[in-house]
Design a protein around this motif. Sequence first.
Motif, PDB file in Angstrom:
ATOM      1  N   LYS A 171       0.833  -1.202   0.000  1.00 11.03           N
ATOM      2  CA  LYS A 171       0.000   0.000   0.000  1.00 11.03           C
ATOM      3  C   LYS A 171       0.864   1.247   0.000  1.00 11.03           C
ATOM      4  O   LYS A 171       0.546   2.229  -0.684  1.00 11.03           O
ATOM      5  N   ARG A 172       1.954   1.220   0.761  1.00  4.93           N
ATOM      6  CA  ARG A 172       2.849   2.382   0.777  1.00  4.93           C
ATOM      7  C   ARG A 172       3.430   2.619  -0.611  1.00  4.93           C
ATOM      8  O   ARG A 172       3.482   3.760  -1.085  1.00  4.93           O
ATOM      9  N   ALA A 173       3.858   1.554  -1.273  1.00  2.00           N
ATOM     10  CA  ALA A 173       4.401   1.702  -2.625  1.00  2.00           C
ATOM     11  C   ALA A 173       3.354   2.279  -3.570  1.00  2.00           C
ATOM     12  O   ALA A 173       3.648   3.167  -4.382  1.00  2.00           O
ATOM     13  N   GLU A 174       2.142   1.774  -3.475  1.00  5.92           N
ATOM     14  CA  GLU A 174       1.060   2.272  -4.325  1.00  5.92           C
ATOM     15  C   GLU A 174       0.810   3.755  -4.084  1.00  5.92           C
ATOM     16  O   GLU A 174       0.652   4.542  -5.033  1.00  5.92           O
ATOM     17  N   MET A 175       0.787   4.166  -2.817  1.00  6.97           N
ATOM     18  CA  MET A 175       0.509   5.564  -2.482  1.00  6.97           C
ATOM     19  C   MET A 175       1.632   6.492  -2.925  1.00  6.97           C
ATOM     20  O   MET A 175       1.385   7.590  -3.447  1.00  6.97           O
ATOM     21  N   VAL A 176       2.876   6.067  -2.734  1.00  3.39           N
ATOM     22  CA  VAL A 176       4.009   6.893  -3.159  1.00  3.39           C
ATOM     23  C   VAL A 176       4.004   7.050  -4.677  1.00  3.39           C
ATOM     24  O   VAL A 176       4.215   8.153  -5.206  1.00  3.39           O
ATOM     25  N   ASN A 177       3.758   5.970  -5.386  1.00  8.82           N
ATOM     26  CA  ASN A 177       3.701   6.050  -6.850  1.00  8.82           C
ATOM     27  C   ASN A 177       2.593   6.991  -7.314  1.00  8.82           C
ATOM     28  O   ASN A 177       2.773   7.748  -8.275  1.00  8.82           O
ATOM     29  N   ASP A 178       1.445   6.933  -6.655  1.00 13.42           N
ATOM     30  CA  ASP A 178       0.341   7.831  -7.021  1.00 13.42           C
ATOM     31  C   ASP A 178       0.765   9.292  -6.893  1.00 13.42           C
ATOM     32  O   ASP A 178       0.462  10.122  -7.766  1.00 13.42           O
ATOM     33  N   ALA A 237      -3.420   4.986   8.086  1.00 14.25           N
ATOM     34  CA  ALA A 237      -4.745   5.615   8.039  1.00 14.25           C
ATOM     35  C   ALA A 237      -5.514   5.185   6.791  1.00 14.25           C
ATOM     36  O   ALA A 237      -6.726   4.950   6.844  1.00 14.25           O
ATOM     37  N   ALA A 238      -4.814   5.091   5.666  1.00 14.15           N
ATOM     38  CA  ALA A 238      -5.460   4.666   4.416  1.00 14.15           C
ATOM     39  C   ALA A 238      -5.960   3.234   4.530  1.00 14.15           C
ATOM     40  O   ALA A 238      -7.070   2.908   4.080  1.00 14.15           O
ATOM     41  N   LEU A 239      -5.165   2.372   5.145  1.00 11.45           N
ATOM     42  CA  LEU A 239      -5.577   0.983   5.335  1.00 11.45           C
ATOM     43  C   LEU A 239      -6.732   0.880   6.324  1.00 11.45           C
ATOM     44  O   LEU A 239      -7.640   0.064   6.145  1.00 11.45           O
ATOM     45  N   ALA A 240      -6.693   1.727   7.347  1.00  8.91           N
ATOM     46  CA  ALA A 240      -7.777   1.730   8.330  1.00  8.91           C
ATOM     47  C   ALA A 240      -9.096   2.134   7.681  1.00  8.91           C
ATOM     48  O   ALA A 240     -10.161   1.615   8.029  1.00  8.91           O
ATOM     49  N   GLN A 241      -9.014   3.055   6.720  1.00  6.91           N
ATOM     50  CA  GLN A 241     -10.229   3.479   6.022  1.00  6.91           C
ATOM     51  C   GLN A 241     -10.804   2.337   5.193  1.00  6.91           C
ATOM     52  O   GLN A 241     -12.026   2.142   5.143  1.00  6.91           O
ATOM     53  N   ILE A 242      -9.933   1.568   4.563  1.00  8.45           N
ATOM     54  CA  ILE A 242     -10.383   0.396   3.800  1.00  8.45           C
ATOM     55  C   ILE A 242     -11.083  -0.588   4.727  1.00  8.45           C
ATOM     56  O   ILE A 242     -12.170  -1.103   4.432  1.00  8.45           O
ATOM     57  N   ASP A 243     -10.451  -0.855   5.874  1.00 14.11           N
ATOM     58  CA  ASP A 243     -11.027  -1.793   6.840  1.00 14.11           C
ATOM     59  C   ASP A 243     -12.368  -1.293   7.371  1.00 14.11           C
ATOM     60  O   ASP A 243     -13.308  -2.073   7.540  1.00 14.11           O
TER      61      ASP A 243
END
Length: 273
Positions: A171-178, A237-243
């Motif tokens: 998820k961190r890699a995805e967010m940094v790339n975005d 926080a992004a993962l918590a929102q998904i959950d």
Amino acid sequence: MFEALMYPDNENRTKRVTDLGSDCVHSSNALLNQKVLLESAMAKVNESFKNAFGSVGKPVQFERLDLTKAWYVSAAPGIASIIGSALVDRVFMQTFARAQLEAGKITAEELGSVFKAPKWFNIRRFGSSMGAALVISLVFEAAIDAVNGALVRDKMQQAIKDMSTPRFQLKRAEMVNDVLIAVLTGMAAAYDTQVRFLKKMALSDDVKNSMLETFTEEFIIEAQNKIAEINDEAVIAALAQIDSTRGSWLNEDGKPDTSLVLHKTDSPDVVKI
């Protein structure tokens, strides 16, 4: 019936392992597309940078940036300052490794080591089908008797903990790339706007060049700040929102390894060409 009464949370554990696996697959697949978008965005920045400084008579000397040991691009001056950090280095290595798996250059196990995934989790195998297939694989490969509730509980508890780190890393890699794609795309558009603006001004080329250099410096600082915002807390926080959105069961979640340290097993072979 008896096993369900004795181990009522095994169903929740199974669902949680599936959730975590699905998140990993989603982010992993996103990296494939992001590699293409990153290369395209960098090429656009180069063209816009060349046009901008070319319009004031200044030749541009492009740099060769090694994003990993085997992934390199030609980049306009200043791009290295935007992407030169331990975090981005790690993300580029992870992104390239995902593409290498797709190209058949590395194994799923080698890719898993890059994201610190358990050996039983095979991203390629689960890329097209999730849900029960993942759990069945775990149960089978761990040699669990599916009717033994205690063993299922123990293995699922461990699987939940094991999956927390690769989910975070992916998820961190995805967010940094975005962020990088958005920053580079914005930079190209901003240079194009600057060129149109400067063409209307009755100023010498030296003054215009100075304005472009100042603009470049300011944009680089802004870009660096945006990338720095993708810290551990932002990813969690992004993962918590998904959950939260899907109502995930979180009672036995593990704490992810968020480090950027490259271990011996992480990367030596993921750069094979």
